[in-house]
Write a protein that holds these residues in place. Structure first.
Motif, mmCIF file in Angstrom:
data_model
loop_
_atom_site.group_PDB
_atom_site.id
_atom_site.type_symbol
_atom_site.label_atom_id
_atom_site.label_comp_id
_atom_site.label_asym_id
_atom_site.label_seq_id
_atom_site.Cartn_x
_atom_site.Cartn_y
_atom_site.Cartn_z
ATOM 1 N N PRO A 96 1.751 -8.491 -9.226
ATOM 2 C CA PRO A 96 1.711 -9.879 -8.833
ATOM 3 C C PRO A 96 3.059 -10.683 -8.466
ATOM 4 C CG PRO A 96 0.150 -9.478 -10.646
ATOM 5 C CD PRO A 96 0.752 -8.008 -10.146
ATOM 6 N N LEU A 97 3.936 -10.078 -9.315
ATOM 7 C CA LEU A 97 5.538 -10.630 -9.183
ATOM 8 C C LEU A 97 5.782 -10.418 -7.616
ATOM 9 C CD1 LEU A 97 7.462 -9.938 -12.424
ATOM 10 C CD2 LEU A 97 6.978 -12.220 -11.346
ATOM 11 N N TYR A 98 5.489 -9.254 -7.008
ATOM 12 C CA TYR A 98 5.930 -8.891 -5.915
ATOM 13 C C TYR A 98 5.274 -9.650 -4.728
ATOM 14 C CZ TYR A 98 6.948 -6.456 -1.674
ATOM 15 O OH TYR A 98 7.151 -5.921 -0.464
ATOM 16 N N VAL A 99 3.942 -9.562 -4.988
ATOM 17 C CA VAL A 99 2.930 -9.939 -4.068
ATOM 18 C C VAL A 99 3.384 -11.457 -3.815
ATOM 19 C CG1 VAL A 99 0.632 -10.455 -3.132
ATOM 20 C CG2 VAL A 99 1.359 -8.276 -4.464
ATOM 21 N N ARG A 100 3.548 -12.469 -4.803
ATOM 22 C CA ARG A 100 3.861 -13.451 -4.923
ATOM 23 C C ARG A 100 5.316 -13.960 -4.196
ATOM 24 N NH1 ARG A 100 3.459 -17.502 -9.498
ATOM 25 N NH2 ARG A 100 5.378 -18.546 -9.187
ATOM 26 N N ALA A 101 6.086 -13.121 -4.304
ATOM 27 C CA ALA A 101 7.470 -13.271 -3.693
ATOM 28 C C ALA A 101 7.375 -13.007 -2.229
ATOM 29 C CB ALA A 101 8.522 -12.552 -4.455
ATOM 30 N N ALA A 102 6.626 -11.864 -1.954
ATOM 31 C CA ALA A 102 6.249 -11.563 -0.647
ATOM 32 C C ALA A 102 5.831 -12.261 0.337
ATOM 33 C CB ALA A 102 5.643 -10.058 -0.687
ATOM 34 N N ILE A 103 4.492 -13.238 -0.294
ATOM 35 C CA ILE A 103 3.736 -14.131 0.332
ATOM 36 C C ILE A 103 4.910 -15.257 0.738
ATOM 37 C CG2 ILE A 103 2.093 -15.962 0.235
ATOM 38 C CD1 ILE A 103 0.650 -14.298 -1.666
ATOM 39 N N ALA A 104 5.569 -15.517 0.086
ATOM 40 C CA ALA A 104 6.562 -16.706 0.076
ATOM 41 C C ALA A 104 7.715 -16.256 1.219
ATOM 42 C CB ALA A 104 7.380 -17.117 -0.912
ATOM 43 N N ALA A 105 8.047 -15.027 1.254
ATOM 44 C CA ALA A 105 9.094 -14.457 2.336
ATOM 45 C C ALA A 105 8.406 -14.633 3.380
ATOM 46 C CB ALA A 105 9.410 -13.145 1.689
ATOM 47 N N ALA A 131 6.326 1.899 -5.963
ATOM 48 C CA ALA A 131 6.086 2.559 -4.528
ATOM 49 C C ALA A 131 4.536 2.231 -4.560
ATOM 50 C CB ALA A 131 6.222 4.224 -4.760
ATOM 51 N N LEU A 132 3.794 2.190 -5.304
ATOM 52 C CA LEU A 132 2.475 1.753 -5.095
ATOM 53 C C LEU A 132 2.362 0.218 -4.703
ATOM 54 C CD1 LEU A 132 -0.586 2.812 -5.607
ATOM 55 C CD2 LEU A 132 -0.474 1.658 -7.902
ATOM 56 N N VAL A 133 3.130 -0.602 -5.727
ATOM 57 C CA VAL A 133 3.377 -2.127 -5.252
ATOM 58 C C VAL A 133 3.902 -2.554 -4.086
ATOM 59 C CG1 VAL A 133 4.503 -4.071 -6.149
ATOM 60 C CG2 VAL A 133 3.442 -2.737 -7.868
ATOM 61 N N LEU A 134 4.714 -1.742 -3.471
ATOM 62 C CA LEU A 134 5.459 -1.945 -2.250
ATOM 63 C C LEU A 134 4.396 -1.606 -1.233
ATOM 64 C CD1 LEU A 134 9.244 -0.883 -2.856
ATOM 65 C CD2 LEU A 134 8.221 -3.179 -2.834
ATOM 66 N N LEU A 135 3.781 -0.445 -1.262
ATOM 67 C CA LEU A 135 2.925 0.072 -0.097
ATOM 68 C C LEU A 135 1.634 -0.758 -0.026
ATOM 69 C CD1 LEU A 135 3.565 3.984 -0.447
ATOM 70 C CD2 LEU A 135 4.407 2.166 1.282
ATOM 71 N N VAL A 136 1.205 -1.036 -1.273
ATOM 72 C CA VAL A 136 -0.214 -1.850 -1.221
ATOM 73 C C VAL A 136 0.151 -3.379 -1.207
ATOM 74 C CG1 VAL A 136 -2.409 -2.289 -2.405
ATOM 75 C CG2 VAL A 136 -1.349 -0.233 -2.481
ATOM 76 N N GLY A 137 0.998 -3.836 -1.738
ATOM 77 C CA GLY A 137 1.400 -5.214 -1.909
ATOM 78 C C GLY A 137 1.865 -6.010 -0.682
ATOM 79 N N THR A 138 2.707 -5.189 0.355
ATOM 80 C CA THR A 138 3.219 -5.749 1.480
ATOM 81 C C THR A 138 2.126 -5.997 2.262
ATOM 82 O OG1 THR A 138 5.392 -4.217 0.993
ATOM 83 C CG2 THR A 138 5.180 -5.608 2.968
ATOM 84 N N PRO A 139 1.422 -4.938 2.627
ATOM 85 C CA PRO A 139 -0.047 -5.494 3.661
ATOM 86 C C PRO A 139 -0.457 -6.823 2.905
ATOM 87 C CG PRO A 139 0.280 -3.343 3.489
ATOM 88 C CD PRO A 139 1.175 -3.679 2.417
ATOM 89 N N THR A 140 -0.924 -6.869 1.808
ATOM 90 C CA THR A 140 -1.608 -7.708 0.987
ATOM 91 C C THR A 140 -0.987 -9.170 1.269
ATOM 92 O OG1 THR A 140 -2.281 -6.171 -0.759
ATOM 93 C CG2 THR A 140 -2.841 -8.434 -1.340
ATOM 94 N N ALA A 141 0.144 -9.016 1.266
ATOM 95 C CA ALA A 141 0.799 -10.312 1.273
ATOM 96 C C ALA A 141 1.116 -10.871 2.540
ATOM 97 C CB ALA A 141 2.479 -10.157 1.054
#
Lengths: 219, 258
Positions: free
Chosen positions: B132-141, B59-69
């Motif tokens: 980082p795995l999620y953020v990396r993928a999200a940036i590419a997406a 949850a933390l990764v999705l909520l914080v990682g998405t805006p970061t990406a």
């Protein structure tokens, strides 16, 4: 004697063994973890444990030659120098919110810790345990780092981080019998050198170094 | 012909090397024992801690990682530097990650928190290595979303928020989902940073990987059985992912390098 030996030794021997025999390969860790590795065929020549039950069990399984006792130790309670939880006696560990770090059951020092608390009728203190570590040096590190409020280690471990921790003695009537046993691994390919190492460990020079590090002579 | 056989042979060895240790675990653990482990209190506690902390970390990764990406997918100066910083935890040795968490969030760390040795510490350790795995993928997406489509949405009168939720997010979804699944799977197996920063206490911070480690030091058979459970769980996660073709990892272009 020139063959380089691979010596599996209890974590509490981390500082003193290289002083006794500098040019060997060492693997230090919880005696139970090292025993598990020996059981899985790890290429050890010598196994030194912080208790006698583990090596004698491996001896019964035919994995070790006959173990011999070579030194003893005592337990102590340690707190960070700043003593954030103001612990001044073992009984203070029962105070709510104390972050106590101990070794896991099965790890020699973890078993000794529970024996001490049981003898002192302080089993309830275990409710304040925040982590069960896999060897004594991990307990030492977390207290020396100041992240844990207190931990049980050997007297000899506490001496290696003198500036960082304060010790709180455990009365002698509650001290468990901490004996170290060493044995040659049956599968060793350097048995002659390994036996020489074990013999040297019982000799004057090695015993003097153990004594200097705070270990006790075998009675 | 000979060359073809040689290539096939090497491929077979490669496959066998990757598959054998996993199969071997099950070869040594009869199904009855695996089921039996579900009645072992240590294992069920570890399973519960793993599920709770992984869910919270996710949850933390999705909520914080998405805006970061979203921010990092834009073009600006120093962007490459920031992206590299985000990716750094991926290549850090776990012990370094654990020490870093102490240095930042420890009692004597920069932020002086009481997080170490709590369940939150597990969540932090997991999020630190899986994020980082999620953020990396999200940036590419997000980078893969056609700028013309976004521009079209804006010219047709949709505001930036509406465009993001109605156009950008649906287009980026497969990449986000694949990244999220990878992060979840990686987080479930987190070990090194957790054992340092959160310690290991049954029912509080002892996750399945930690339970495998402590069981190995005492009883190899139990360690094997718990490992089998962890493999089954991870396999279920992967299969669930493959069943939805739009989320397939193999389509995810960063998969090969991560």
């Amino acid at each position: 004697m020139n063959a380089l030996l691979t010596i599996f030794a209890a974590a509490s021997l981390t500082n003193v063994f290289p002083q006794i025999a500098p040019k060997q390969h060492y693997s230090f860790g919880g005696s139970n973890a090292l025993a598990a590795q020996v059981e899985q065929g790890a290429p050890a020549d010598v196994f030194a444990s912080a208790n006698t039950s583990i090596p004698f069990q491996l001896y019964d399984q035919g994995l070790l030659e006959k173990p011999v006792l070579f030194t003893r130790n005592e337990l102590t309670l340690i707190v960070p120098k700043a003593n954030p939880a103001s612990i001044h006696a073992v009984a203070d560990l029962a105070k709510p919110g104390v972050k106590l770090v101990v070794a896991a059951p099965g790890v020699p020092v973890g078993d000794y810790t529970r024996t001490v608390l049981h003898t002192m009728k302080l089993d309830s203190v275990l409710q304040n345990v925040v982590s069960n570590e896999s060897d004594v040096r991990e307990v030492l590190a977390k207290v020396a780092l100041g992240e844990a409020d207190a931990g049980f280690v050997y007297v000899t471990d506490a001496r290696t981080v003198r500036g960082k921790v304060a010790t709180i003695g455990i009365r002698w009537t509650a001290q468990p019998r901490v004996s170290y046993a060493v044995a040659v691994v049956r599968a060793s390919r350097h048995k002659v050198a390994a036996r020489a190492f074990v013999k040297a460990l019982l000799g004057k020079a090695a015993q003097a170094k153990l004594r200097a590090a705070g270990f006790l002579p075998v009675r | 012909m000979i060359r073809r056989i040689a290539v096939l042979g090497v491929a077979f060895v490669g496959l066998a090397f990757l598959v054998l240790p996993v199969v071997a675990i099950f070869a040594r653990v009869p199904p009855g024992r695996l089921i039996g482990q579900l009645g072992n209190g240590t294992v069920t506690d570890a399973l519960r801690v793993s599920v709770e902390t992984s869910a919270a970390a996710q949850a933390l990764v999705l909520l914080v990682g998405t805006p970061t990406a979203v921010v990092l997918a834009r073009r600006f100066r120093c962007r490459e530097l920031l992206v590299s910083l985000v990716e750094l935890p991926l290549v850090l040795p776990p012990a370094v990650a654990g020490l870093g968490l102490f240095a930042a969030f420890g009692r004597f760390g920069l932020l002086h928190t009481a997080i170490p040795f709590t369940k939150l510490a597990v969540v932090f350790a997991v999020a630190f290595v899986s994020g980082p795995l999620y953020v990396r993928a999200a940036i590419a997406a997000f980078e893969g979303v056609d700028a013309n489509v976004v521009a079209a949405s804006r010219t047709l009168g949709a505001g930036p928020t509406r465009t993001f939720f109605r156009v950008v997010l649906p287009l980026a979804r497969p990449g986000l989902a694949a990244g999220g699944a990878l992060a979840l799977a990686r987080g479930l197996g987190e070990f090194g940073a957790t054992i340092m920063f959160a310690g290991s206490l049954r029912g509080v911070t002892e996750t399945l990987p930690l339970a495998v480690y402590s069981a190995f030091n005492v009883d190899f058979d139990t360690a094997l059985a718990v490992s089998a459970l962890l493999v089954a769980l991870s396999a279920a996660l992967l299969v669930a992912l493959k069943w939805r073709p739009s989320l397939s990892i193999s389509r995810f272009r960063f998969a090969a390098s991560s």
